[in-house]
Scaffold this motif. Structure first.
Motif, PDB file in Angstrom:
ATOM      1  N   GLU A 187       0.018   2.461   8.212  1.00 47.08           N
ATOM      2  CA  GLU A 187      -0.445   3.597   7.410  1.00 47.08           C
ATOM      3  C   GLU A 187      -1.642   4.278   8.081  1.00 47.08           C
ATOM      4  OE1 GLU A 187       0.899   5.133   4.964  1.00 47.08           O
ATOM      5  OE2 GLU A 187       2.331   3.686   4.179  1.00 47.08           O
ATOM      6  N   LEU A 188      -2.536   3.488   8.676  1.00 52.91           N
ATOM      7  CA  LEU A 188      -3.670   4.089   9.398  1.00 52.91           C
ATOM      8  C   LEU A 188      -3.173   4.935  10.564  1.00 52.91           C
ATOM      9  CD1 LEU A 188      -6.357   1.246   9.572  1.00 52.91           C
ATOM     10  CD2 LEU A 188      -6.439   3.366   8.226  1.00 52.91           C
ATOM     11  N   LEU A 189      -2.203   4.428  11.272  1.00 48.96           N
ATOM     12  CA  LEU A 189      -1.625   5.174  12.385  1.00 48.96           C
ATOM     13  C   LEU A 189      -0.989   6.473  11.890  1.00 48.96           C
ATOM     14  CD1 LEU A 189      -1.343   4.851  15.436  1.00 48.96           C
ATOM     15  CD2 LEU A 189       0.881   3.799  15.034  1.00 48.96           C
ATOM     16  N   ALA A 190      -0.264   6.388  10.796  1.00 49.73           N
ATOM     17  CA  ALA A 190       0.347   7.596  10.225  1.00 49.73           C
ATOM     18  C   ALA A 190      -0.734   8.594   9.812  1.00 49.73           C
ATOM     19  CB  ALA A 190       1.218   7.224   9.028  1.00 49.73           C
ATOM     20  N   ALA A 191      -1.827   8.097   9.251  1.00 45.15           N
ATOM     21  CA  ALA A 191      -2.929   8.980   8.840  1.00 45.15           C
ATOM     22  C   ALA A 191      -3.548   9.667  10.055  1.00 45.15           C
ATOM     23  CB  ALA A 191      -3.988   8.191   8.081  1.00 45.15           C
ATOM     24  N   GLN A 192      -3.738   8.920  11.119  1.00 42.76           N
ATOM     25  CA  GLN A 192      -4.357   9.474  12.319  1.00 42.76           C
ATOM     26  C   GLN A 192      -3.505  10.567  12.950  1.00 42.76           C
ATOM     27  OE1 GLN A 192      -4.842   5.827  14.446  1.00 42.76           O
ATOM     28  NE2 GLN A 192      -6.775   5.319  13.435  1.00 42.76           N
TER      29      GLN A 192
ATOM     30  N   GLU B 244      -2.050  14.731   3.646  1.00 39.96           N
ATOM     31  CA  GLU B 244      -1.222  13.661   4.177  1.00 39.96           C
ATOM     32  C   GLU B 244      -2.102  12.558   4.771  1.00 39.96           C
ATOM     33  OE1 GLU B 244       1.398  15.080   7.273  1.00 39.96           O
ATOM     34  OE2 GLU B 244       3.055  13.916   6.431  1.00 39.96           O
ATOM     35  N   GLN B 245      -3.177  12.958   5.465  1.00 42.51           N
ATOM     36  CA  GLN B 245      -4.131  11.985   5.994  1.00 42.51           C
ATOM     37  C   GLN B 245      -4.719  11.154   4.869  1.00 42.51           C
ATOM     38  OE1 GLN B 245      -6.959  14.459   8.186  1.00 42.51           O
ATOM     39  NE2 GLN B 245      -6.360  13.381  10.041  1.00 42.51           N
ATOM     40  N   LEU B 246      -5.165  11.822   3.808  1.00 40.45           N
ATOM     41  CA  LEU B 246      -5.770  11.116   2.684  1.00 40.45           C
ATOM     42  C   LEU B 246      -4.778  10.149   2.059  1.00 40.45           C
ATOM     43  CD1 LEU B 246      -8.283  11.944   0.164  1.00 40.45           C
ATOM     44  CD2 LEU B 246      -6.022  11.519  -0.794  1.00 40.45           C
ATOM     45  N   SER B 247      -3.565  10.583   1.856  1.00 41.84           N
ATOM     46  CA  SER B 247      -2.553   9.739   1.230  1.00 41.84           C
ATOM     47  C   SER B 247      -2.278   8.490   2.064  1.00 41.84           C
ATOM     48  CB  SER B 247      -1.269  10.539   1.014  1.00 41.84           C
ATOM     49  OG  SER B 247      -0.328   9.771   0.305  1.00 41.84           O
ATOM     50  N   HIS B 248      -2.073   8.667   3.360  1.00 43.44           N
ATOM     51  CA  HIS B 248      -1.826   7.511   4.235  1.00 43.44           C
ATOM     52  C   HIS B 248      -3.046   6.596   4.324  1.00 43.44           C
ATOM     53  CE1 HIS B 248       2.193   8.378   5.631  1.00 43.44           C
ATOM     54  NE2 HIS B 248       1.848   9.613   5.969  1.00 43.44           N
ATOM     55  N   ALA B 249      -4.229   7.179   4.380  1.00 45.76           N
ATOM     56  CA  ALA B 249      -5.452   6.375   4.449  1.00 45.76           C
ATOM     57  C   ALA B 249      -5.605   5.531   3.187  1.00 45.76           C
ATOM     58  CB  ALA B 249      -6.670   7.274   4.642  1.00 45.76           C
TER      59      ALA B 249
END
Length: 154
Positions: A31-36, A43-48
Motif C-alpha cells: 500500500e505504501l508503494l501504491a501511495a508513492q 489516492e495517495q491518502l487512501s493508500h497511505a
C-alpha cells in the motif's frame, strides 16, 4: 522485505513472527508503494491510510485481539489497548478515518497535495514503528512510547 524480516528472526534468541503478521506487514508495504506511485492526492491518502491500517492490524495480530463484551471493534481502538505505546499513532489515524471514508465515497476534492504528503509520511513512519514493535526480540519495546512526528498541514 519479507526475507529481511524472516532473517531477523532466524536467531535462536528471537521469537518467531507469525506468518499472518508478516503478511499484513507485506500488504502495508504494498500500500505504501501504491501511495508513492499514485498521481492523485486522494489516492495517495487512501493508500497511505490503508498501509497504516494493515500495519496496525499486524500489531494487533502479534499482541492479541482484546476480547469481552466491551472490547474495542476498530483496529485503532484495539491498538490503543494492546499497544499503548502507539497511542498517538492510533489517535492520528482514527481521526483520519473519516476523511478516507469521504474519499472512498467520491469526495476527492477534500484532499490536497499537502494533506496527501502528510498522510504518506505519517504512514511510512507508522509502518516502520509497527514493524519495529512486532519484530523486536521478546517484545523489547513494550512500555516505550513510539511517538509520531507529523507536522499538521493547514
Amino acid at each position: 522485505m519479507r526475507e529481511q524480516l524472516e532473517r531477523t528472526h532466524s536467531s535462536p534468541a528471537a521469537a518467531p513472527v507469525p506468518a499472518r503478521v508478516l503478511e499484513l506487514l507485506g500488504r502495508a508495504d504494498a500500500e505504501l508503494l501504491a501511495a508513492q506511485f499514485s498521481s492523485e492526492p486522494w489516492e495517495q491518502l487512501s493508500h497511505a491510510h490503508l498501509a497504516a491500517l494493515r500495519a496496525g492490524a499486524a500489531v494487533v495480530a502479534a499482541r492479541g485481539t482484546p476480547s469481552g463484551r466491551r472490547a474495542p471493534r476498530t483496529v485503532w481502538s484495539m491498538l490503543g489497548v494492546v499497544a499503548p505505546e502507539l497511542g498517538s499513532w492510533s489517535t492520528y489515524f482514527a481521526e483520519a478515518a473519516s476523511l478516507r471514508a469521504a474519499v472512498d465515497a467520491g469526495r476527492f476534492e477534500l484532499v490536497g497535495p499537502q494533506r496527501a504528503e502528510e498522510a504518506l509520511c505519517a504512514a511510512e513512519d507508522f509502518v516502520d514503528a509497527a514493524r519495529e514493535l512486532v519484530t523486536a526480540e521478546g517484545g523489547g519495546l513494550t512500555g516505550r512510547t513510539l511517538s509520531m512526528r507529523v507536522q499538521r498541514v493547514s
